[in-house]
Design an enzyme around this catalytic site. Structure first.
Site, mmCIF file in Angstrom:
data_model
loop_
_atom_site.group_PDB
_atom_site.id
_atom_site.type_symbol
_atom_site.label_atom_id
_atom_site.label_comp_id
_atom_site.label_asym_id
_atom_site.label_seq_id
_atom_site.Cartn_x
_atom_site.Cartn_y
_atom_site.Cartn_z
ATOM 1 N N SER A 59 -12.142 1.716 -12.528
ATOM 2 C CA SER A 59 -11.537 1.774 -13.861
ATOM 3 C C SER A 59 -11.531 0.371 -14.459
ATOM 4 O O SER A 59 -11.464 -0.618 -13.728
ATOM 5 C CB SER A 59 -10.102 2.299 -13.754
ATOM 6 O OG SER A 59 -9.410 2.147 -14.974
ATOM 7 N N SER B 147 -11.809 19.228 -13.166
ATOM 8 C CA SER B 147 -11.287 19.002 -14.520
ATOM 9 C C SER B 147 -11.597 17.579 -14.961
ATOM 10 O O SER B 147 -12.005 16.734 -14.160
ATOM 11 C CB SER B 147 -9.771 19.246 -14.566
ATOM 12 O OG SER B 147 -9.092 18.312 -13.744
ATOM 13 N N GLY C 164 -12.595 15.710 -6.947
ATOM 14 C CA GLY C 164 -11.900 15.873 -8.219
ATOM 15 C C GLY C 164 -12.793 16.468 -9.283
ATOM 16 O O GLY C 164 -12.677 16.124 -10.464
ATOM 17 N N TYR D 186 -1.976 1.807 -8.971
ATOM 18 C CA TYR D 186 -3.261 2.369 -9.409
ATOM 19 C C TYR D 186 -4.288 1.270 -9.655
ATOM 20 O O TYR D 186 -5.430 1.352 -9.192
ATOM 21 C CB TYR D 186 -3.038 3.186 -10.677
ATOM 22 C CG TYR D 186 -4.294 3.755 -11.297
ATOM 23 C CD1 TYR D 186 -4.833 4.958 -10.856
ATOM 24 C CD2 TYR D 186 -4.927 3.102 -12.358
ATOM 25 C CE1 TYR D 186 -5.969 5.488 -11.438
ATOM 26 C CE2 TYR D 186 -6.066 3.622 -12.945
ATOM 27 C CZ TYR D 186 -6.582 4.820 -12.488
ATOM 28 O OH TYR D 186 -7.722 5.333 -13.076
ATOM 29 N N LYS E 16 -7.883 0.590 -7.838
ATOM 30 C CA LYS E 16 -9.143 0.568 -8.575
ATOM 31 C C LYS E 16 -9.890 -0.750 -8.377
ATOM 32 O O LYS E 16 -11.122 -0.776 -8.338
ATOM 33 C CB LYS E 16 -8.888 0.841 -10.054
ATOM 34 C CG LYS E 16 -8.476 2.276 -10.338
ATOM 35 C CD LYS E 16 -9.545 3.256 -9.877
ATOM 36 C CE LYS E 16 -9.205 4.698 -10.156
ATOM 37 N NZ LYS E 16 -10.263 5.639 -9.751
ATOM 38 N N ASP F 71 -6.504 18.812 -0.362
ATOM 39 C CA ASP F 71 -5.676 17.679 -0.773
ATOM 40 C C ASP F 71 -6.327 16.422 -0.203
ATOM 41 O O ASP F 71 -6.366 16.224 1.015
ATOM 42 C CB ASP F 71 -4.261 17.862 -0.225
ATOM 43 C CG ASP F 71 -3.328 16.718 -0.593
ATOM 44 O OD1 ASP F 71 -3.804 15.681 -1.113
ATOM 45 O OD2 ASP F 71 -2.116 16.845 -0.331
ATOM 46 N N LEU F 72 -6.847 15.570 -1.057
ATOM 47 C CA LEU F 72 -7.606 14.405 -0.607
ATOM 48 C C LEU F 72 -6.742 13.386 0.132
ATOM 49 O O LEU F 72 -7.277 12.535 0.842
ATOM 50 C CB LEU F 72 -8.288 13.724 -1.796
ATOM 51 C CG LEU F 72 -9.340 14.551 -2.530
ATOM 52 C CD1 LEU F 72 -9.959 13.731 -3.648
ATOM 53 C CD2 LEU F 72 -10.406 15.056 -1.589
#
Length: 255
Positions: free
Chosen positions: A149, A22, A19, A162, A166, A70-71
């Site tokens: 995160s 960006s 990633g 998500y 994390k 594409d991971l």
């Protein structure tokens, strides 16, 4: 803003960033390029990634190597990593940065959405590590840095798949650290707070929301992508040679 510190041992190191085209990833790519590392990054967004390669090549005279993949496709990930190794040599620094932080409500999550979310936010971190470990063994050691995160630490409720991923990254980090430590491979995690990437500003930042968040930080400034670079360079370098199985929280003191 790039950190002023120079880590001489990072010069010419083979670094892979997922990633890396960006947001936080682009800042990390620039940070390692500025150190003189040989950087490859994987991303799926062509235009921004190609622009980053040209920009950094002009700015530093050191171009990162961009690999499109594409991971969520493990074979595509493995192939991209093999290409990075062919280009730069055995990877001794892996930065698992890529993530997909779309908001989603508990009532709307389907099995397919859950699996897709995990296939981006958790699964690639393991398989990327698996793919670089042989080269790290060959090189006598290495550093794996997984981005988690603070969202799950503050009970953020609008993206449960998500936050589950994390949280899982910390478990993965500790498990890999325990397994790979005897081979001089260190594994740590970085937990950013609310970093003001272009994506965050476009999708989720409001004036009131940001003011309230900053009011809970000890350091009352917006976190920027460049603020993640110094901690990542430190964990990659020999300056942290006896640091493993740890999670470094970089959130302006919110927690």
């Amino acid at each position: 803003m790039m950190p002023s510190a120079i880590f001489p041992d990072l010069k010419d190191r083979s670094v892979l960033i997922t990633g890396g085209g960006s947001g936080i990833g682009a800042a990390l790519t620039e940070g390692f390029i500025a150190q003189g590392s040989r950087v490859a990054f994987i991303d799926i967004a062509d235009e921004v990634s190609q622009t980053l390669v040209e920009t950094l090549g002009t700015r530093y005279g050191n171009r990162p190597h961009y690999l499109k993949a594409d991971l969520s496709d493990v074979e595509a990930l493995r192939n991209a990593i093999a290409q990075a190794i062919d280009f730069n040599g055995p990877i001794t620094v892996l930065v698992n940065n890529a993530a997909w932080d779309d908001r989603h409500d508990i009532d709307d999550v389907t099995v397919e959405y859950w699996d897709r979310n995990q296939s981006i936010n958790l699964r690639p971190q393991f398989f990327a590590a698996q793919a670089v470990v042989p080269g790290m063994r060959q090189s006598g050691g290495g550093s794996i840095i997984n981005f988690t995160s603070t969202s799950f630490m503050i009970n953020q409720g609008n993206m449960p798949s998500y936050t589950a991923a994390k949280a899982g990254i910390i478990g993965l980090t500790k498990g890999l650290a325990g397994r790979l430590g005897p081979e001089r491979i260190r594994v740590n995690a970085i937990a950013p707070g609310w970093v003001m990437t272009e994506r965050q500003r476009t999708h989720w930042v409001t004036e009131d929301g940001l003011r309230a968040h900053l009011g809970k930080q000890v350091l009352r400034e917006e976190l920027m992508p460049g603020d993640m670079v110094g901690p990542c360079l430190f964990l990659a370098s020999d300056a942290s040679r006896m640091l493993s199985a740890q999670t470094l929280i970089v959130d302006g003191g919110y927690l």
